[in-house]
Design an enzyme around this catalytic site. Structure first.
Site, PDB file in Angstrom:
ATOM      1  N   ASP A 290      -7.364  -1.418  12.802  1.00  9.18           N
ATOM      2  CA  ASP A 290      -7.899  -0.756  12.336  1.00  9.18           C
ATOM      3  C   ASP A 290      -9.930  -1.431  12.424  1.00  9.18           C
ATOM      4  O   ASP A 290     -10.751  -1.367  11.188  1.00  9.18           O
ATOM      5  CB  ASP A 290      -7.476  -1.412  10.657  1.00  9.18           C
ATOM      6  CG  ASP A 290      -6.454  -0.245  10.012  1.00  9.18           C
ATOM      7  OD1 ASP A 290      -6.035   0.473  11.200  1.00  9.18           O
ATOM      8  OD2 ASP A 290      -5.864  -0.776   9.042  1.00  9.18           O
TER       9      ASP A 290
ATOM     10  N   ASP B 270      -6.948   4.070  10.155  1.00  7.50           N
ATOM     11  CA  ASP B 270      -6.232   3.955   8.917  1.00  7.50           C
ATOM     12  C   ASP B 270      -7.238   5.685   8.355  1.00  7.50           C
ATOM     13  O   ASP B 270      -8.474   5.912   8.357  1.00  7.50           O
ATOM     14  CB  ASP B 270      -6.889   2.919   7.587  1.00  7.50           C
ATOM     15  CG  ASP B 270      -6.267   2.635   6.724  1.00  7.50           C
ATOM     16  OD1 ASP B 270      -5.378   2.676   7.367  1.00  7.50           O
ATOM     17  OD2 ASP B 270      -6.039   1.262   5.823  1.00  7.50           O
TER      18      ASP B 270
ATOM     19  N   HIS C  10      -7.059   8.123   5.481  1.00  4.40           N
ATOM     20  CA  HIS C  10      -6.452   8.714   4.473  1.00  4.40           C
ATOM     21  C   HIS C  10      -6.713  10.045   3.894  1.00  4.40           C
ATOM     22  O   HIS C  10      -8.315  10.093   3.489  1.00  4.40           O
ATOM     23  CB  HIS C  10      -6.771   7.422   3.204  1.00  4.40           C
ATOM     24  CG  HIS C  10      -6.172   5.419   2.761  1.00  4.40           C
ATOM     25  ND1 HIS C  10      -5.086   5.798   3.628  1.00  4.40           N
ATOM     26  CD2 HIS C  10      -6.301   5.003   2.802  1.00  4.40           C
ATOM     27  CE1 HIS C  10      -4.586   4.654   3.834  1.00  4.40           C
ATOM     28  NE2 HIS C  10      -5.957   4.146   3.786  1.00  4.40           N
TER      29      HIS C  10
ATOM     30  N   HIS D 148      -5.743   9.574  -2.410  1.00  7.25           N
ATOM     31  CA  HIS D 148      -4.890   8.746  -2.176  1.00  7.25           C
ATOM     32  C   HIS D 148      -4.382   7.729  -2.325  1.00  7.25           C
ATOM     33  O   HIS D 148      -5.223   7.546  -3.456  1.00  7.25           O
ATOM     34  CB  HIS D 148      -4.947   7.872  -0.678  1.00  7.25           C
ATOM     35  CG  HIS D 148      -3.997   7.720   0.432  1.00  7.25           C
ATOM     36  ND1 HIS D 148      -3.278   6.158  -0.163  1.00  7.25           N
ATOM     37  CD2 HIS D 148      -3.273   8.259   0.896  1.00  7.25           C
ATOM     38  CE1 HIS D 148      -2.682   5.774   0.874  1.00  7.25           C
ATOM     39  NE2 HIS D 148      -2.603   7.191   1.209  1.00  7.25           N
TER      40      HIS D 148
ATOM     41  N   HIS E  94     -11.480   3.978   0.442  1.00  3.19           N
ATOM     42  CA  HIS E  94     -11.392   3.811   2.287  1.00  3.19           C
ATOM     43  C   HIS E  94     -10.857   4.673   2.967  1.00  3.19           C
ATOM     44  O   HIS E  94     -10.126   4.901   2.980  1.00  3.19           O
ATOM     45  CB  HIS E  94     -11.624   2.727   2.523  1.00  3.19           C
ATOM     46  CG  HIS E  94      -9.956   1.779   2.177  1.00  3.19           C
ATOM     47  ND1 HIS E  94      -9.020   2.139   0.779  1.00  3.19           N
ATOM     48  CD2 HIS E  94      -9.074   1.924   3.072  1.00  3.19           C
ATOM     49  CE1 HIS E  94      -7.923   1.712   1.535  1.00  3.19           C
ATOM     50  NE2 HIS E  94      -7.803   1.345   2.378  1.00  3.19           N
TER      51      HIS E  94
ATOM     52  N   LYS F 161      -2.293   5.794  10.643  1.00  2.00           N
ATOM     53  CA  LYS F 161      -1.692   5.676   9.736  1.00  2.00           C
ATOM     54  C   LYS F 161      -2.479   6.017   8.288  1.00  2.00           C
ATOM     55  O   LYS F 161      -3.649   6.401   8.164  1.00  2.00           O
ATOM     56  CB  LYS F 161      -1.613   4.100   9.653  1.00  2.00           C
ATOM     57  CG  LYS F 161      -1.810   3.494   9.835  1.00  2.00           C
ATOM     58  CD  LYS F 161      -2.165   1.726  10.230  1.00  2.00           C
ATOM     59  CE  LYS F 161      -2.715   0.743  10.146  1.00  2.00           C
ATOM     60  NZ  LYS F 161      -2.882   0.437   8.677  1.00  2.00           N
TER      61      LYS F 161
ATOM     62  N   CYS G 249      -3.378  -5.810   7.150  1.00  2.00           N
ATOM     63  CA  CYS G 249      -2.568  -4.714   8.339  1.00  2.00           C
ATOM     64  C   CYS G 249      -2.672  -5.300   9.780  1.00  2.00           C
ATOM     65  O   CYS G 249      -1.338  -5.342   9.858  1.00  2.00           O
ATOM     66  CB  CYS G 249      -3.650  -3.693   8.415  1.00  2.00           C
ATOM     67  SG  CYS G 249      -3.057  -2.197   7.293  1.00  2.00           S
TER      68      CYS G 249
END
Length: 219
Positions: free
Chosen positions: A14, A56, A58, A62, A92, A117, A162
């Protein structure tokens, strides 16, 4: 501890704009991880190893966004239909936004796989290996086994979330797991979370090494 580069993966967690200074969920000095990660990735791939990155990703609305829940603020922990104990965050890494982009100076040339993800609107994902229901695989473990990887080096953001979950899942998958200590930074929420995460990783046999030691031991 000598490490066979050809059986080693650098997992870059990330390294995105929203987690770096100026981002929606910025980690203090988060951009300082980029130079050591680049150095590791270039050296490892030159010796026949691999590098992969997570992102990430999203959708708007989310489930991990505090804004998606009435009268909820970032920092609150709730139970969702799929996960007990989901922390709520500011919006974010929304798909297609600059905040979701990998950091501009991150060298992607050595990276042969990018795993997106957290793209399921109802399920967050901290680990590079599993989403937060702890059952849904990202596919990373299968790819690692197919390549014959034995050692995973983890760098990125954030140490207490993470990076922690990814390193723990790596170790629990039977892989030698190293955290590049000068290529990770933590959120520090709640207070003491970074120290607790590091302690738990070390007690589970995850090794913390600075870049120079990792590079010196690649063979």
């Amino acid at each position: 501890m000598k490490t066979d580069a050809k059986k080693t993966l650098l997992l870059i967690i990330d390294a995105q704009n929203d987690f770096c200074p100026g981002g929606a969920l910025a980690v203090n000095d988060g951009d300082s991880i980029i130079a050591p990660i680049n150095a590791l990735a270039r050296a490892l791939v030159m010796k026949g190893g691999r590098a992969a990155a997570t992102q990430d990703w999203h959708p708007a609305g989310h489930i991990s966004f505090a804004s998606s829940h009435k009268d909820k603020s970032p920092g609150i922990v709730i139970d969702t239909p799929l996960v007990k104990g989901q922390a709520l965050w500011p919006d974010h890494c929304v798909q297609g936004t600059r905040g979701a982009d990998l950091y501009g100076s991150l060298d992607l040339k050595p990276v042969s796989l990018i795993i997106r993800k957290g793209f399921n609107i109802g399920l967050d994902s901290y680990s590079a290996f599993f989403e937060n229901d702890r059952k849904t695989s990202t596919g990373l473990e299968g790819w690692i086994k197919f390549l014959g990887i034995e050692t995973v080096i983890v760098g990125g953001l954030a140490t207490d979330y993470c990076v922690f979950f990814s390193a723990m899942d790596s170790k629990n998958s039977g892989l030698n797991t190293i955290v590049a200590s000068d290529a990770v930074k933590g959120v520090g929420f709640p207070e003491g979370s970074v120290e607790a995460a590091v302690s738990k990783m070390e007690s589970n046999g995850i090794v913390f090494l600075p870049n120079n030691e990792i590079l010196d031991n690649l063979c």
